[in-house]
Design a protein around this motif. Structure first.
Motif, PDB file in Angstrom:
ATOM      1  N   ASP A  36       0.844  -1.193   0.000  1.00  0.00           N
ATOM      2  CA  ASP A  36       0.000   0.000   0.000  1.00  0.00           C
ATOM      3  C   ASP A  36       0.877   1.240   0.000  1.00  0.00           C
ATOM      4  O   ASP A  36       1.936   1.254   0.641  1.00  0.00           O
ATOM      5  CB  ASP A  36      -0.895   0.026   1.247  1.00  0.00           C
ATOM      6  N   PRO A  37       0.432   2.293  -0.687  1.00  0.00           N
ATOM      7  CA  PRO A  37       1.206   3.535  -0.652  1.00  0.00           C
ATOM      8  C   PRO A  37       1.337   4.026   0.795  1.00  0.00           C
ATOM      9  O   PRO A  37       0.370   4.033   1.547  1.00  0.00           O
ATOM     10  CB  PRO A  37       0.359   4.518  -1.469  1.00  0.00           C
ATOM     11  N   GLY A  38       2.535   4.384   1.168  1.00  0.00           N
ATOM     12  CA  GLY A  38       2.771   4.858   2.530  1.00  0.00           C
ATOM     13  C   GLY A  38       3.007   3.753   3.540  1.00  0.00           C
ATOM     14  O   GLY A  38       3.375   4.022   4.675  1.00  0.00           O
ATOM     15  N   ALA A  39       2.795   2.517   3.160  1.00  0.00           N
ATOM     16  CA  ALA A  39       3.009   1.397   4.080  1.00  0.00           C
ATOM     17  C   ALA A  39       4.422   0.867   3.898  1.00  0.00           C
ATOM     18  O   ALA A  39       5.036   1.014   2.852  1.00  0.00           O
ATOM     19  CB  ALA A  39       1.996   0.292   3.814  1.00  0.00           C
ATOM     20  N   THR A  40       4.916   0.233   4.940  1.00  0.00           N
ATOM     21  CA  THR A  40       6.257  -0.342   4.858  1.00  0.00           C
ATOM     22  C   THR A  40       6.209  -1.847   4.682  1.00  0.00           C
ATOM     23  O   THR A  40       7.163  -2.438   4.202  1.00  0.00           O
ATOM     24  CB  THR A  40       7.063  -0.011   6.130  1.00  0.00           C
ATOM     25  N   GLN A  41       5.115  -2.439   5.064  1.00  0.00           N
ATOM     26  CA  GLN A  41       4.990  -3.895   4.977  1.00  0.00           C
ATOM     27  C   GLN A  41       4.227  -4.287   3.710  1.00  0.00           C
ATOM     28  O   GLN A  41       3.198  -3.700   3.390  1.00  0.00           O
ATOM     29  CB  GLN A  41       4.261  -4.425   6.204  1.00  0.00           C
ATOM     30  N   SER A  42       4.744  -5.272   3.007  1.00  0.00           N
ATOM     31  CA  SER A  42       4.098  -5.726   1.781  1.00  0.00           C
ATOM     32  C   SER A  42       3.259  -6.970   2.061  1.00  0.00           C
ATOM     33  O   SER A  42       3.360  -7.587   3.119  1.00  0.00           O
ATOM     34  CB  SER A  42       5.139  -6.017   0.706  1.00  0.00           C
ATOM     35  N   HIS A  43       2.435  -7.295   1.082  1.00  0.00           N
ATOM     36  CA  HIS A  43       1.571  -8.478   1.182  1.00  0.00           C
ATOM     37  C   HIS A  43       1.708  -9.284  -0.095  1.00  0.00           C
ATOM     38  O   HIS A  43       1.551  -8.744  -1.193  1.00  0.00           O
ATOM     39  CB  HIS A  43       0.118  -8.068   1.390  1.00  0.00           C
ATOM     40  N   GLN A  44       1.978 -10.548   0.042  1.00  0.00           N
ATOM     41  CA  GLN A  44       2.062 -11.415  -1.128  1.00  0.00           C
ATOM     42  C   GLN A  44       0.744 -12.167  -1.269  1.00  0.00           C
ATOM     43  O   GLN A  44       0.310 -12.862  -0.349  1.00  0.00           O
ATOM     44  CB  GLN A  44       3.210 -12.406  -1.002  1.00  0.00           C
TER      45      GLN A  44
END
Length: 129
Positions: A36-44
């Motif tokens: 997500d824009p502004g987030a640091t953690q990604s989701h696969q």
């Protein structure tokens, strides 16, 4: 073929086709990772998510067509316009999320596959009336 059966096959076809495309994309190296824009953690994204989202939106398509058929005389054209609008709107989150180009392309393809799989719902035969 009866209308319900044809529509159920469209929904099932969307889920199966997207599941196969997801697996093919993973095998080809697409990571399906979103941030997500502004987030640091990604989701696969994983296969059950792809299948579940495909199922939910295909069922929403079926349900909206059934409601339109019940309440309007121009259900097919109204549903076609609605489906096209929803398809176009579905690209917005794909473009907003941070992802690799191949992930974005594959997600757009998956969205189009659901739309294409549902098109047979619009077919009308004499026995369906």
């Amino acid at each position: 073929m009866r209308r319900r059966r044809r529509r159920a096959l469209g929904v099932g076809g969307a889920v199966v086709a997207n599941s196969v495309l997801y697996l093919a994309g993973r095998a080809a190296g697409t990571d399906f990772t979103l941030t997500d824009p502004g987030a640091t953690q990604s989701h696969q994204l994983i296969l059950p998510e792809i299948a579940a989202f495909s199922l939910v939106f295909a069922l929403l398509g079926w349900g909206s067509l059934a409601l339109l058929e019940r309440f309007t005389r121009h259900a097919r054209s109204a549903w076609g316009a609605l489906a096209g609008t929803v398809l176009l709107a579905s690209f917005v989150p794909v473009l907003i999320e941070q992802a690799t180009v191949d992930t974005r392309v594959m997600l757009c393809v998956l969205h189009v596959v659901v739309a294409v799989a549902l098109l047979p719902m619009l077919r009308r035969r004499t026995a369906d009336r």
